[in-house]
Design an enzyme around this catalytic site. Sequence first.
Site, PDB file in Angstrom:
ATOM      1  N   TYR A 194       0.849  -1.199   0.000  1.00 50.89           N
ATOM      2  CA  TYR A 194       0.000   0.000   0.000  1.00 50.89           C
ATOM      3  C   TYR A 194       0.879   1.241   0.000  1.00 50.89           C
ATOM      4  O   TYR A 194       1.935   1.257   0.629  1.00 50.89           O
ATOM      5  CB  TYR A 194      -0.912   0.008   1.230  1.00 50.89           C
ATOM      6  CG  TYR A 194      -1.975  -1.054   1.158  1.00 50.89           C
ATOM      7  CD1 TYR A 194      -3.226  -0.775   0.638  1.00 50.89           C
ATOM      8  CD2 TYR A 194      -1.713  -2.351   1.585  1.00 50.89           C
ATOM      9  CE1 TYR A 194      -4.207  -1.754   0.551  1.00 50.89           C
ATOM     10  CE2 TYR A 194      -2.681  -3.337   1.511  1.00 50.89           C
ATOM     11  CZ  TYR A 194      -3.927  -3.024   0.992  1.00 50.89           C
ATOM     12  OH  TYR A 194      -4.879  -4.001   0.901  1.00 50.89           O
ATOM     13  N   HIS A 220      -7.076  -8.505  -3.236  1.00 49.59           N
ATOM     14  CA  HIS A 220      -8.354  -7.925  -2.786  1.00 49.59           C
ATOM     15  C   HIS A 220      -8.330  -6.412  -2.927  1.00 49.59           C
ATOM     16  O   HIS A 220      -7.267  -5.797  -2.957  1.00 49.59           O
ATOM     17  CB  HIS A 220      -8.655  -8.306  -1.333  1.00 49.59           C
ATOM     18  CG  HIS A 220      -7.609  -7.813  -0.370  1.00 49.59           C
ATOM     19  ND1 HIS A 220      -6.446  -8.496  -0.139  1.00 49.59           N
ATOM     20  CD2 HIS A 220      -7.556  -6.692   0.406  1.00 49.59           C
ATOM     21  CE1 HIS A 220      -5.712  -7.831   0.735  1.00 49.59           C
ATOM     22  NE2 HIS A 220      -6.356  -6.718   1.080  1.00 49.59           N
TER      23      HIS A 220
END
Length: 303
Positions: A90, A138
């Site tokens: 991230y 995801h």
Amino acid sequence: MRTIALAAGFGVLVPRVLRAGSGSGACAPTTPDIEGPFYLGGSPFQVALAKQDEPGESLSISGIVYANDCTTPIAGAVVDVWGANNDGCYNNNNECSPHGDDRFNLRGRMLTNQQGAYAFSSVKPGRYLNGATYRPSHLHFKINAPGHPIVTTQLYFEGDPYIPVDQWASDPASAGRIIPLTANNGALAGVFNITLDVPPGESGIPYNQDAARALTMQCSPNPFRGDTVITYAVQTADRVDIGIHDITGRRVRALVSSVHGIGIYNERWDARDDAGRQVPSGIYICRLQSGSCVETMQIVLAK
Ligand SMILES: [Fe+2]
């Protein structure tokens, strides 16, 4: 050059086939999932979440946000998405590259149109290690109709071998959030329809193309000289407090402190503190609190 024909965008019908959250085909609200540690509030409204040269497989997701009858589309719902990059990282994790310096890369908010539709493009998120096993690929979602609670959840992709070993993806409640992806002009595409536990006809703020750009909070210009306008949405009538804090966390200016009704508001900040003094150039944090909800946004003053 990253160009994706979105599978279903504004004005395009999306087949009403996958009733997200149902798993069995029955009408039920989309189930929640864990938020995880990498959410950032205040993502820009954008439908292309990835940089043009972002490594990875191109991915487009589209769908419709429905009321709890699974039939009535909700216009003006906010769909907030964030995901890891191709390496499973991230961008608010310092190890990320090459776009770790762009805090909103692979993040964005969309607003459903009058048919309840949303659509965005990104890259398929990479898997990342969680303990001894990898989490399956995801995307994270926060979805809400203005004036109603936020649903925080995750979207998974059929055939991922790590779904059965992931405690969240393998939960039966996640069954309606595991979608197939199809190859579409070199990009992967999937449909994720969302059902909110909101009665038909209660979508809060009426859909408005202009006002809707600013649901939650944004600031323009940013960086700025002189003054800047903070635009924010109140989705539940409540007290709203907005303060400007310096990089140490000290509040330098109390901008707003009053009870608000549901709606969109603008507040100008003239780069002055509570005593009327010009503050120095630098990074400031705008912090909005309404009830138990807190959102922060970085503002850069460049003189
Ligand atoms: Fe995650």
